[in-house]
Motif scaffolding. Structure first.
Motif, mmCIF file in Angstrom:
data_model
loop_
_atom_site.group_PDB
_atom_site.id
_atom_site.type_symbol
_atom_site.label_atom_id
_atom_site.label_comp_id
_atom_site.label_asym_id
_atom_site.label_seq_id
_atom_site.Cartn_x
_atom_site.Cartn_y
_atom_site.Cartn_z
ATOM 1 N N HIS A 1 0.811 -1.219 0.000
ATOM 2 C CA HIS A 1 0.000 0.000 0.000
ATOM 3 C C HIS A 1 0.851 1.278 0.000
ATOM 4 O O HIS A 1 2.009 1.264 0.395
ATOM 5 N N MET A 2 0.234 2.362 -0.439
ATOM 6 C CA MET A 2 0.918 3.652 -0.540
ATOM 7 C C MET A 2 0.061 4.724 0.113
ATOM 8 O O MET A 2 -1.168 4.644 0.102
ATOM 9 N N GLY A 3 0.730 5.768 0.595
ATOM 10 C CA GLY A 3 0.026 6.945 1.088
ATOM 11 C C GLY A 3 -0.450 7.796 -0.080
ATOM 12 O O GLY A 3 -0.071 7.571 -1.238
ATOM 13 N N GLU A 4 -1.263 8.786 0.236
ATOM 14 C CA GLU A 4 -1.753 9.680 -0.821
ATOM 15 C C GLU A 4 -0.608 10.309 -1.601
ATOM 16 O O GLU A 4 -0.649 10.411 -2.827
ATOM 17 N N LEU A 5 0.392 10.729 -0.866
ATOM 18 C CA LEU A 5 1.512 11.412 -1.500
ATOM 19 C C LEU A 5 2.168 10.535 -2.564
ATOM 20 O O LEU A 5 2.431 10.987 -3.689
ATOM 21 N N GLU A 6 2.391 9.267 -2.217
ATOM 22 C CA GLU A 6 3.056 8.366 -3.168
ATOM 23 C C GLU A 6 2.169 8.092 -4.380
ATOM 24 O O GLU A 6 2.652 8.002 -5.506
ATOM 25 N N VAL A 7 0.864 7.932 -4.126
ATOM 26 C CA VAL A 7 -0.041 7.676 -5.253
ATOM 27 C C VAL A 7 -0.072 8.891 -6.178
ATOM 28 O O VAL A 7 -0.034 8.760 -7.413
ATOM 29 N N GLU A 8 -0.117 10.068 -5.578
ATOM 30 C CA GLU A 8 -0.117 11.282 -6.413
ATOM 31 C C GLU A 8 1.152 11.361 -7.259
ATOM 32 O O GLU A 8 1.113 11.768 -8.417
ATOM 33 N N HIS B 1 -11.773 4.219 -26.226
ATOM 34 C CA HIS B 1 -10.886 3.224 -25.611
ATOM 35 C C HIS B 1 -11.343 2.723 -24.256
ATOM 36 O O HIS B 1 -10.538 2.198 -23.503
ATOM 37 N N GLY B 2 -12.592 2.866 -23.916
ATOM 38 C CA GLY B 2 -13.029 2.432 -22.582
ATOM 39 C C GLY B 2 -13.206 3.627 -21.663
ATOM 40 O O GLY B 2 -13.034 4.776 -22.066
ATOM 41 N N GLN B 3 -13.526 3.326 -20.408
ATOM 42 C CA GLN B 3 -13.888 4.375 -19.449
ATOM 43 C C GLN B 3 -12.631 4.886 -18.732
ATOM 44 O O GLN B 3 -12.402 4.600 -17.554
ATOM 45 N N MET B 4 -11.831 5.661 -19.440
ATOM 46 C CA MET B 4 -10.539 6.110 -18.922
ATOM 47 C C MET B 4 -10.653 6.756 -17.537
ATOM 48 O O MET B 4 -9.819 6.507 -16.658
ATOM 49 N N GLY B 5 -11.649 7.587 -17.329
ATOM 50 C CA GLY B 5 -11.801 8.257 -16.038
ATOM 51 C C GLY B 5 -11.944 7.245 -14.901
ATOM 52 O O GLY B 5 -11.488 7.470 -13.782
ATOM 53 N N MET B 6 -12.575 6.123 -15.211
ATOM 54 C CA MET B 6 -12.728 5.065 -14.201
ATOM 55 C C MET B 6 -11.416 4.303 -14.018
ATOM 56 O O MET B 6 -11.118 3.833 -12.920
ATOM 57 N N PHE B 7 -10.627 4.185 -15.076
ATOM 58 C CA PHE B 7 -9.334 3.498 -14.952
ATOM 59 C C PHE B 7 -8.434 4.253 -13.972
ATOM 60 O O PHE B 7 -7.751 3.652 -13.153
ATOM 61 N N VAL B 8 -8.426 5.577 -14.098
ATOM 62 C CA VAL B 8 -7.566 6.373 -13.212
ATOM 63 C C VAL B 8 -8.001 6.187 -11.761
ATOM 64 O O VAL B 8 -7.182 5.949 -10.864
ATOM 65 N N ARG B 9 -9.299 6.287 -11.531
ATOM 66 C CA ARG B 9 -9.812 6.141 -10.166
ATOM 67 C C ARG B 9 -9.495 4.758 -9.610
ATOM 68 O O ARG B 9 -9.063 4.610 -8.463
ATOM 69 N N ALA B 10 -9.740 3.737 -10.412
ATOM 70 C CA ALA B 10 -9.505 2.365 -9.930
ATOM 71 C C ALA B 10 -8.031 2.151 -9.628
ATOM 72 O O ALA B 10 -7.685 1.524 -8.613
ATOM 73 N N LEU B 11 -7.159 2.673 -10.466
ATOM 74 C CA LEU B 11 -5.729 2.471 -10.212
ATOM 75 C C LEU B 11 -5.289 3.235 -8.967
ATOM 76 O O LEU B 11 -4.454 2.742 -8.198
ATOM 77 N N ALA B 12 -5.871 4.407 -8.744
ATOM 78 C CA ALA B 12 -5.552 5.148 -7.521
ATOM 79 C C ALA B 12 -5.952 4.326 -6.293
ATOM 80 O O ALA B 12 -5.220 4.253 -5.309
ATOM 81 N N TYR B 13 -7.097 3.691 -6.370
ATOM 82 C CA TYR B 13 -7.561 2.835 -5.264
ATOM 83 C C TYR B 13 -6.632 1.634 -5.094
ATOM 84 O O TYR B 13 -6.244 1.273 -3.976
ATOM 85 N N ILE B 14 -6.275 1.021 -6.208
ATOM 86 C CA ILE B 14 -5.435 -0.187 -6.161
ATOM 87 C C ILE B 14 -4.050 0.147 -5.599
ATOM 88 O O ILE B 14 -3.536 -0.560 -4.723
ATOM 89 N N LEU B 15 -3.458 1.237 -6.085
ATOM 90 C CA LEU B 15 -2.130 1.608 -5.591
ATOM 91 C C LEU B 15 -2.200 1.990 -4.115
ATOM 92 O O LEU B 15 -1.280 1.705 -3.350
ATOM 93 N N SER B 16 -3.278 2.646 -3.722
ATOM 94 C CA SER B 16 -3.432 3.018 -2.315
ATOM 95 C C SER B 16 -3.438 1.773 -1.419
ATOM 96 O O SER B 16 -2.846 1.758 -0.353
ATOM 97 N N HIS B 17 -4.134 0.742 -1.856
ATOM 98 C CA HIS B 17 -4.232 -0.474 -1.044
ATOM 99 C C HIS B 17 -2.998 -1.348 -1.165
ATOM 100 O O HIS B 17 -2.543 -1.931 -0.184
ATOM 101 N N GLY B 18 -2.508 -1.492 -2.401
ATOM 102 C CA GLY B 18 -1.427 -2.432 -2.624
ATOM 103 C C GLY B 18 -1.898 -3.861 -2.410
ATOM 104 O O GLY B 18 -3.052 -4.108 -2.030
ATOM 105 N N ALA B 19 -1.007 -4.805 -2.653
ATOM 106 C CA ALA B 19 -1.374 -6.216 -2.504
ATOM 107 C C ALA B 19 -1.797 -6.512 -1.067
ATOM 108 O O ALA B 19 -2.764 -7.239 -0.827
ATOM 109 N N ASP B 20 -1.092 -5.924 -0.103
ATOM 110 C CA ASP B 20 -1.416 -6.199 1.295
ATOM 111 C C ASP B 20 -2.752 -5.571 1.696
ATOM 112 O O ASP B 20 -3.552 -6.177 2.413
ATOM 113 N N GLY B 21 -3.018 -4.379 1.197
ATOM 114 C CA GLY B 21 -4.265 -3.697 1.546
ATOM 115 C C GLY B 21 -5.485 -4.362 0.918
ATOM 116 O O GLY B 21 -6.566 -4.389 1.518
ATOM 117 N N LEU B 22 -5.322 -4.899 -0.286
ATOM 118 C CA LEU B 22 -6.444 -5.600 -0.916
ATOM 119 C C LEU B 22 -6.765 -6.877 -0.146
ATOM 120 O O LEU B 22 -7.932 -7.231 0.046
#
Lengths: 125, 447, 522
Positions: free
Chosen positions: B46-53, C356-377
């Motif tokens: 997981h990453m913080g907001e800063l890293e995701v940004e 090319h698909g719902q790009m705005g949703m791709f950005v949001r989903a990736l932000a969520y995925i990166l925020s969680h990471g494998a451990d957070g998911l």
């Protein structure tokens, strides 16, 4: 007095000579809730026993009405199309769906009479 | 993890209440071979907001935003100025984070918006009634064709060569798998095709686009009459919703179904989505319509309120007999569309359309004076086609390198065809100096 | 006739009035009556200032400029107030627990919104030269990598716009693959009775014959019945897992093996992927295609009904049969393949939508995925399942769970606990509204009577769950104490509108405002 017969799928048919009038039972309408739309068959259409013949819709459900016997449609109930609530207020009277010329009267023998249908419905609970 | 409110003590107490030892015990129905003992390998933690940004900001920085340079891109997506209030309002949590309004008592906000949206779409298209939106214009087009098949009980659609190729391909893909015939006319960049001659008594519908993909605008009244005489339906596609502020609407021309893209109002071009499909029909066809519909009614105290209605057409009730399998639509994009249009109002919307047309007329005149450029359109809205003396894709790439997004090469849309043609669009965002940049750039590259 | 015994009242109840103090305006404090925007027309007014239009002749050929449209005119403050007031009539995940089973109403992080609005994503035109959008293609490629890795599947298409659209795409791929190997005659698709309505709708739309598979007493599909239906005319099965009863299909591996042995494909409805994401890879279950609702599992906002996004992952056998466009790695960086039938598109089957698909949703989903990471998911799916089981455990003695646990991310009750009370599932839902909660999903799935399907998601704290559970317990006890039917039927009392008359809405549809017709109703 006209003979009324019932199907396990909750249609009724009132037989007068070679002409049958078809509707759904009061029990069926009570299960459907408020009916908001019906589709009745065009005159001249040939119906086959057990196959789709009309549609009845409540707010939450759409149901097909099967032909209790085979035959050719004589008339669809336009008053019902105009006011689908008739199914709720008079399912086995003014809320009939269509009339048809019965192709094979022998098919009627396989249907239930009023007493048998009553028992059948009670058995559903 | 900032989004997960349970503490370890909470988890322990909850497991005790359930009567199991671990969360893993709750997954005991998963076959052992598929049940993992820890997070999926090879992916970061997981990453913080800063890293995701930082991570996403780095990707965004590799792109050239269309608004940062002179841009003439259209071809089914149009860059318009979106009033600040639009984005503010659609980000209100009560709109953004609500579900489909299945509980009307606590969804009157969304429902009234949908009722107003349906009314706006009906007014813009000149039709009787509109639904609560589709995914986009292309899927709306395909759904319109399938609706025409149901209504006419015929299985052949004639697609104009002026139909956007993505709309065409979305429709022919459905045709291939669902099993109906499509007759596709070749592209006619200089305008004119004899579509009427193809309409016969097996034709379910004719699909035309106005303005068409090359920018030509036409009156389809005669075609509508002819379709009616042959029992076929006329579907009019609109990819630039702002054009509806200036042109005779499809409904007035006699269209039976209008399938349109609503992106131009309220929604950024956003690399292609999400957008908002508009779908409008004549009253008598409403029960064969796909998608959600909002209707007016009263509540138990007799006050006006709104509900989703005629739901028996839809998949969650009709299942395999539904008019369409659509479920999710484009609610938030429809809201953005609706707010933008409300801000514009009658006068503002008509003004915006005239402004777009005037900018495009000025651009066409400017480009017509550039050696090596020929404007193909006599009549257009805010987009037109030019013929270049060199392949358009190469010209566009060269100009992109110099900071001008010159337009859409026709070959990009039509898979290599018409390599010398370029689609050029102007909107209210296009300045005189943008036009100078394009004209000067083209003059240099085509020299 | 087909008896859909879901007859529940759809007309508004007369019942008792809401009561309370009358006001001059009809407004009630913060709850303000808001007319339609069309009823607020100030002719000539606008909320947007635009530059003047030069006086030049129109170039419209034979097309006439249109006359009056009929839109209302308002200044910006009035527009902002209109929509703000309307928003206040909505319940939302931002305002409280939203336990809609099978809909997955989890928190929508605002970071996702912020990222989607970066001009480097939001202000891209879909037809810009590809050299100017390499970062956008990288984002699509990165999201694709995550989706493939989390599912263990070798291929993914990002094109579909929503879950049902993804189903359509997946079933088209199955058809294309069957035709490719000369077995287009396989036309039967097996669909469990508990499936989402979209499954049979999708299969039927594509011309497949839908063959329903009954459920087993334990809430799963009847695996034996399913296997018995397999044959050389079966194209595939569409199975939701975890299923719509909130249960994991224990026999899924053996079902997959049997399906493959019969030469058919296994489509999985991934609407409930959020229960197992990061913990179970669908590839390990034998799945050939599955859509992923980014608006469920990966928290892109539901927006009052959309937009969604429904990428589909594919097994090796279906991977060649995807729609365009897709991203490939080339010598000059990333590139979009946009035309089926083109030299680099292989056996791609066609196109699902524009661009090319719902790009705005791709950005949001990736932000969520990166925020969680494998451990957070891993933690998120675990918490979602834990929360659902906690609710089930705490309600089990006063309500009637339909099946034994453990459940996955949602727990299912039926209305046996209301038997003889005169109170219905609908009434419980409406009473919950007065208590400040959004109701659970009602009357779905169809396989149990009067279903109440509760999906709390990982968003809820233990205290929040306890408050919800305590409320439901109190309502269940009130219903069972007797003589409460009228009280329940009058709910909700405290909402902007009380129960609405859906019957009249459907019998006499009013689907738009019309000029001159004035306000309907008081």
């Amino acid at each position: 007095m006209a003979d009324v017969r019932y199907t396990k799928d909750h249609e009724w048919i009132r037989v007068e000579g070679s002409v049958g009038t078809v509707g759904i039972t009061d029990y069926a309408q009570s299960q459907l809730g408020d009916v908001v739309f019906v589709e009745v068959p065009e005159p001249g259409r040939t119906l086959e026993q057990g196959k789709e013949s009309a549609v009845v819709e409540s707010v939450k459900a759409a149901s097909e009405i099967y032909a209790p016997v085979s035959g050719e449609v004589l008339e669809g109930n336009q008053a019902l199309v105009e006011d689908p609530a008739l199914v709720n207020s008079a399912a086995e009277g003014d809320g009939w769906f269509y009339t048809l010329r019965i192709a094979d009267p022998a098919q009627l023998d396989g249907l239930m009479d009023a007493a048998a249908y009553k028992d059948y419905v009670e058995g559903l609970h | 993890m900032r989004y997960l409110p349970l503490t370890e003590a909470d988890r322990r107490a909850m497991l005790d209440a359930i009567g199991v030892r671990s969360v893993d015990d709750l997954f005991r129905d998963v076959p052992d071979a598929a049940r993992r003992s820890g997070p999926v390998e090879g992916l970061p933690d997981h990453m913080g907001e800063l890293e995701v940004e930082r991570a996403l900001g780095a990707m965004a920085a590799k792109n050239v935003p269309a608004g940062s340079v002179p841009s003439f891109l259209g071809g089914g997506a149009y860059r318009h100025h979106i009033p600040a209030a639009v984005d503010h309002l659609i980000q209100r949590g009560e709109f953004l984070t609500a579900y489909t309004p299945y509980q009307p008592e606590i969804s009157q906000g969304t429902l009234q918006v949908l009722f107003e949206f349906q009314t706006q779409v009906a007014l813009l298209t000149g039709m009787d009634v509109a639904n609560a939106s589709m995914y986009d214009g292309a899927t709306a087009c395909a759904e319109a064709v399938m609706m025409a098949n149901r209504l006419t009980r015929r299985r052949k659609a004639i697609l104009s060569g002026g139909l956007h190729p993505h709309y065409r391909d979305t429709t022919t893909t459905d045709a291939r798998f669902i099993g109906f015939e499509t007759v596709v006319l070749p592209p006619a960049p200089t305008g004119g095709e004899d579509i009427a001659a193809l309409v016969d008594d097996g034709t379910a519908c004719v699909v035309v686009q106005n303005p068409d993909v090359f920018g030509h605008v036409r009156d389809y009244t005669e075609l509508a009459d002819l379709c009616r005489a042959r029992g076929a339906l006329l579907i009019v596609v609109v990819t630039e919703a702002v054009s509806l502020g200036l042109l005779t609407p499809p409904g007035d021309m006699g269209a039976d179904i209008v399938a349109a893209e609503g992106q131009s109002l309220g929604n950024p071009t956003g690399f292609g989505g999400p957008y908002v499909g508009l779908f409008a029909v004549k009253d008598k066809y409403v029960r064969q319509m796909p998608g959600r519909l909002c209707g007016q009614t009263v509540d138990a105290d007799g006050r006006r309120g709104f509900v989703l209605t005629l739901s028996t057409r839809e998949q969650h009730i009709r299942r395999e007999k539904a008019t369409s399998n659509i479920c999710t639509n484009s609610g938030l994009c429809a809201l953005a569309f609706s707010i933008h249009l409300s801000l514009l109002g009658e006068d503002g919307f008509r003004h915006l359309a005239r402004l777009n047309h005037a900018r495009a007329v000025r651009l066409a005149d400017r480009l017509a004076g550039v050696p090596g450029v020929a404007v193909l359109n006599d009549a257009f809205f805010n987009e037109f086609t030019v013929r270049l003396t060199k392949p358009a894709a190469a010209v566009v790439d060269t100009l992109a390198g110099r900071g001008v997004l010159a337009g859409v090469p026709v070959s990009r849309l039509f898979a290599g065809e018409h390599e010398d043609l370029l689609l050029v669009a102007a909107t209210e965002t296009t300045t005189d100096s943008d036009m100078d940049a394009l004209a000067n750039g083209l003059a240099e590259v085509l020299r | 006739m087909t008896m859909n015994a879901q007859g529940r009242p759809t007309a508004a109840f007369a019942g008792e009035s809401a009561g309370g103090e009358e006001t001059v305006t009809g407004n009630r404090g913060l709850r303000i009556e808001e007319p339609l925007i069309f009823e607020q027309d100030s002719p000539g007014m606008t909320g947007v200032d635009l530059p003047a239009v030069p006086d030049a002749p129109l170039r419209l050929g034979t097309v006439r400029p249109r006359g009056r449209i009929g839109l209302p005119g308002l200044a910006e403050p009035q527009v902002v107030r209109h929509y703000t007031r309307l928003s206040q009539k909505n319940y939302a995940i931002d305002t409280g627990l939203y336990p809609l089973g099978s809909c997955t109403m989890k928190h929508n992080p605002r970071l996702n919104e912020k990222m989607a609005r970066l001009p480097g994503f939001a202000d891209l035109h879909p037809l810009q030269p590809q050299a100017t959008v390499q970062g956008a293609l990288e984002l699509m490629d990165t999201l694709a990598h995550w989706l493939k890795t989390l599912t263990g599947m070798p291929a993914v298409t990002l094109a579909p716009a929503a879950g049902a659209h993804g189903e359509m795409c997946g079933m088209m791929a199955i058809r294309a693959a069957l035709e490719h190997r000369g077995e287009g005659g396989r036309t039967r698709v097996l669909v469990p009775e508990s499936a989402h309505g979209t499954n049979p709708a999708t299969a039927a739309a594509l011309g497949f014959t839908v063959d329903p598979v009954p459920g087993a007493p334990d809430g799963r599909v009847d695996a034996a019945a399913l296997k018995a239906k397999l044959g050389s005319d079966v194209a595939g099965i569409m199975l939701t897992n975890p299923n719509t009863c909130g249960l994991f299909e224990r026999d899924i591996r053996s079902i997959a093996d049997a399906v493959h042995e019969a030469g058919a494909y296994f489509y999985c409805d991934g609407a409930n992927f959020n229960a197992i994401v990061g913990r179970v890879r669908p590839a390990d279950l034998g799945i050939d295609a599955m859509h992923i609702n980014l608006h469920k599992t990966f928290s892109t906002p539901h927006g009052g009904g959309g937009p969604g996004s429904g990428p589909v992952v594919f097994s090796e056998s279906l991977a060649p049969f995807v729609p365009v466009p897709f991203v490939v790695h080339g010598p000059d960086g990333l590139r979009l393949v946009e035309h089926a039938g083109g030299p680099d598109a292989g056996t791609a089957f066609g196109r699902m939508k524009a661009f090319h698909g719902q790009m705005g949703m791709f950005v949001r989903a990736l932000a969520y995925i990166l925020s969680h990471g494998a451990d957070g998911l891993w933690q998120a799916s675990g918490d979602a399942v834990l929360n659902a089981n906690y609710v089930m455990a705490r309600l089990g003695d006063v309500m009637t769970p339909s099946f034994d646990g453990p459940c996955m991310h949602e727990c299912l009750f039926d209305d046996r606990f209301l038997k003889g009370t005169g109170v219905t599932t609908l009434d419980i839902a409406k009473a919950l509204i007065d208590e400040g909660f959004h109701p659970m999903t009602m009357y779905f799935p169809l396989v149990v009577h009067g279903a109440l399907l509760i999906e709390p998601t990982e968003t809820e704290s233990r205290a929040g769950l306890d408050q919800f559970v305590d409320t439901l317990r109190a309502l269940a006890e009130r219903a069972r104490a007797g003589d409460a039917a009228a009280w329940f039927q009058a709910a909700p009392r405290l909402t902007p509108r009380r129960r609405l008359d859906e019957t009249t809405a459907a019998r006499k549809p009013v689907l738009r405002w019309k000029e001159g017709e004035g306000r309907a109703g008081p």
